[in-house]
Design a protein around this motif. Sequence first.
Motif, PDB file in Angstrom:
ATOM      1  N   GLY A 180       0.752  -1.243   0.000  1.00  0.00           N
ATOM      2  CA  GLY A 180       0.000   0.000   0.000  1.00  0.00           C
ATOM      3  C   GLY A 180       0.777   1.285   0.000  1.00  0.00           C
ATOM      4  N   ALA A 181       0.717   2.025  -1.131  1.00  0.00           N
ATOM      5  CA  ALA A 181       1.286   3.368  -1.164  1.00  0.00           C
ATOM      6  C   ALA A 181       0.405   4.308  -1.957  1.00  0.00           C
ATOM      7  N   THR A 182      -0.052   3.897  -3.130  1.00  0.00           N
ATOM      8  CA  THR A 182      -0.782   4.834  -3.975  1.00  0.00           C
ATOM      9  C   THR A 182      -2.254   4.918  -3.585  1.00  0.00           C
ATOM     10  N   GLY A 183      -2.950   5.873  -4.225  1.00  0.00           N
ATOM     11  CA  GLY A 183      -4.360   6.075  -3.882  1.00  0.00           C
ATOM     12  C   GLY A 183      -4.477   6.470  -2.433  1.00  0.00           C
ATOM     13  N   ILE A 184      -5.412   5.883  -1.732  1.00  0.00           N
ATOM     14  CA  ILE A 184      -5.538   6.149  -0.297  1.00  0.00           C
ATOM     15  C   ILE A 184      -4.880   5.047   0.516  1.00  0.00           C
ATOM     16  N   GLY A 218      -2.867  12.740  -2.403  1.00  0.00           N
ATOM     17  CA  GLY A 218      -3.743  12.510  -3.539  1.00  0.00           C
ATOM     18  C   GLY A 218      -3.001  12.358  -4.850  1.00  0.00           C
ATOM     19  N   GLU A 219      -1.670  12.383  -4.791  1.00  0.00           N
ATOM     20  CA  GLU A 219      -0.846  12.246  -5.988  1.00  0.00           C
ATOM     21  C   GLU A 219      -0.174  10.868  -6.010  1.00  0.00           C
ATOM     22  N   ILE A 220       0.899  10.694  -6.756  1.00  0.00           N
ATOM     23  CA  ILE A 220       1.517   9.388  -6.959  1.00  0.00           C
ATOM     24  C   ILE A 220       1.876   8.686  -5.639  1.00  0.00           C
ATOM     25  N   PRO A 221       2.494   9.371  -4.650  1.00  0.00           N
ATOM     26  CA  PRO A 221       2.918   8.653  -3.438  1.00  0.00           C
ATOM     27  C   PRO A 221       1.771   8.114  -2.592  1.00  0.00           C
ATOM     28  N   GLY A 222       0.552   8.651  -2.767  1.00  0.00           N
ATOM     29  CA  GLY A 222      -0.574   8.184  -1.981  1.00  0.00           C
ATOM     30  C   GLY A 222      -0.355   8.369  -0.496  1.00  0.00           C
ATOM     31  N   ASP A 233      -4.925  13.621   8.940  1.00  0.00           N
ATOM     32  CA  ASP A 233      -5.806  12.661   8.254  1.00  0.00           C
ATOM     33  C   ASP A 233      -6.012  12.983   6.777  1.00  0.00           C
ATOM     34  N   LEU A 234      -5.182  13.810   6.170  1.00  0.00           N
ATOM     35  CA  LEU A 234      -5.309  14.031   4.735  1.00  0.00           C
ATOM     36  C   LEU A 234      -4.892  12.790   3.939  1.00  0.00           C
ATOM     37  N   GLY A 235      -4.223  11.838   4.594  1.00  0.00           N
ATOM     38  CA  GLY A 235      -3.862  10.589   3.946  1.00  0.00           C
ATOM     39  C   GLY A 235      -4.893   9.502   4.125  1.00  0.00           C
ATOM     40  N   ALA A 237      12.320  11.301  13.151  1.00  0.00           N
ATOM     41  CA  ALA A 237      11.576  11.316  11.895  1.00  0.00           C
ATOM     42  C   ALA A 237      10.602  10.143  11.863  1.00  0.00           C
ATOM     43  N   SER A 238       9.439  10.358  11.246  1.00  0.00           N
ATOM     44  CA  SER A 238       8.432   9.303  11.203  1.00  0.00           C
ATOM     45  C   SER A 238       7.566   9.497   9.959  1.00  0.00           C
ATOM     46  N   ILE A 239       7.976   8.869   8.852  1.00  0.00           N
ATOM     47  CA  ILE A 239       7.215   8.935   7.613  1.00  0.00           C
ATOM     48  C   ILE A 239       5.952   8.095   7.760  1.00  0.00           C
ATOM     49  N   THR A 240       4.837   8.591   7.272  1.00  0.00           N
ATOM     50  CA  THR A 240       3.562   7.896   7.384  1.00  0.00           C
ATOM     51  C   THR A 240       3.668   6.475   6.847  1.00  0.00           C
ATOM     52  N   GLN A 241       3.132   5.540   7.610  1.00  0.00           N
ATOM     53  CA  GLN A 241       3.050   4.115   7.299  1.00  0.00           C
ATOM     54  C   GLN A 241       4.320   3.348   7.629  1.00  0.00           C
ATOM     55  N   LEU A 242       5.393   4.048   8.062  1.00  0.00           N
ATOM     56  CA  LEU A 242       6.628   3.367   8.419  1.00  0.00           C
ATOM     57  C   LEU A 242       6.805   3.349   9.929  1.00  0.00           C
TER      58      LEU A 242
END
Length: 409
Positions: free
Chosen positions: A61-65, A141-145, A156-158, A385-390
């Motif tokens: 899971g990365a793209t879209g929502i 809302g772009e390529i990285p999702g 919560d924009l992701g 550092a804390s990138i979303t989903q990692l």
Amino acid sequence: MRKLTLAVSALAGITALPAHAQSSVTLYGLIDQGFNYVSNVQTGRSGGALTGKHQYALSDGATGIGGSRWGLKGSEDLGGGYKAVFTLENGFNINTGGLAQGGLMFGRQAFVGLAAPIGQITFGRQYDIVSDMLFAYSEAGEIPGHMGANPDDFDDLGHSIRVNNSIKFRSTQFAGVTVGGLYSVGGVAGSPGRNQVWALAATYAAGPFGAGVGYVNARDPNLSFFGTNGNAGGSTTNNMGSFGSATTGQTNPIYSGFASATTYQILIAGTKYHFGAVTLGGTYTHASFDGLGDTTAGPNPQRYTGTAVFNNGEVNATYTFTPAFSVNAAYSYTRKASVGASGEATYHQGTLSAAYLLSKRTELYALAIYQKASGTDSLGQPAVASITQLTASPTDHQLLVRLGIVHTF
């Protein structure tokens, strides 16, 4: 921007009913698989200090929502422009076959409602109306999702959050304007305000220009907003994240120390403009965790009081070389204001990505995200550092490189 449709119909049954009525049910889905390199992830702590190593992994899971899913959506024509509608959407992990959203069968979405010429009203487990309507303006809302969301997706924009027991309305577009609202019933006997969530949003579109604004108000957010997955606990559980342990990493350190908030508020504004092959977008977020110290809402080991405030600005740009190939870049800046014993913190995040469509339903993509933190985060430690989903980094920086494939059906 060219994006894969999240609900491409692969199976549809049309059944004729008496008089004007007509029904349809559609099976749809998305599978998102990728290979990640992460420069540093927490593995626990030793001697009181965070420990970590670089990581290579397959990740869903990365793209879209974000995240693989399958679902059923249907409608029944009631005549006069009215329809009965429903959606049941399951999230799963392609690498294990396990259920996502804490083990819920239809954890992504589950609702029923009515659609009319003026709009649609639905009831059940649903995405927040603000992230629904403003998602397209953000980098998520772009390529990285989802992975391209702001740090730990604090606003919560992701599309991290689903709201249970919710009533949602979204209007048809009139003269370029669309409005929406959501209300989640708290359901606490004798305390109608406990655990309630309400939100309002509006967007405007005219030719190449679009803009929107939204507001969310969640009471007892550790329970009502962040505590809606199947593995969530009560007020003694931190549903917003984890402090980690000697053998496990922390989750959402950017805000997980604020689980004792009485109210969580988000104000978001966004805009996007298309000209030729270029799309430019930007968002501003103001979020606050108010009334800290309410242990009936969540744990407060740091003994915080008062309010924690986050402000974020993001800009993103996409260039479409051909209908099949596009590239994207974004930068976001997040600042957390001082609260109690927790000092200020800042987060810089940059994203580069590219996507290529092999067909209308299959996409290859590559992305790189770098985040740099400074100050003191919500856990009262030097900000990591804390990138979303990692899993969060043990240090103040983190790099993700991902190669992925998405197939919709």
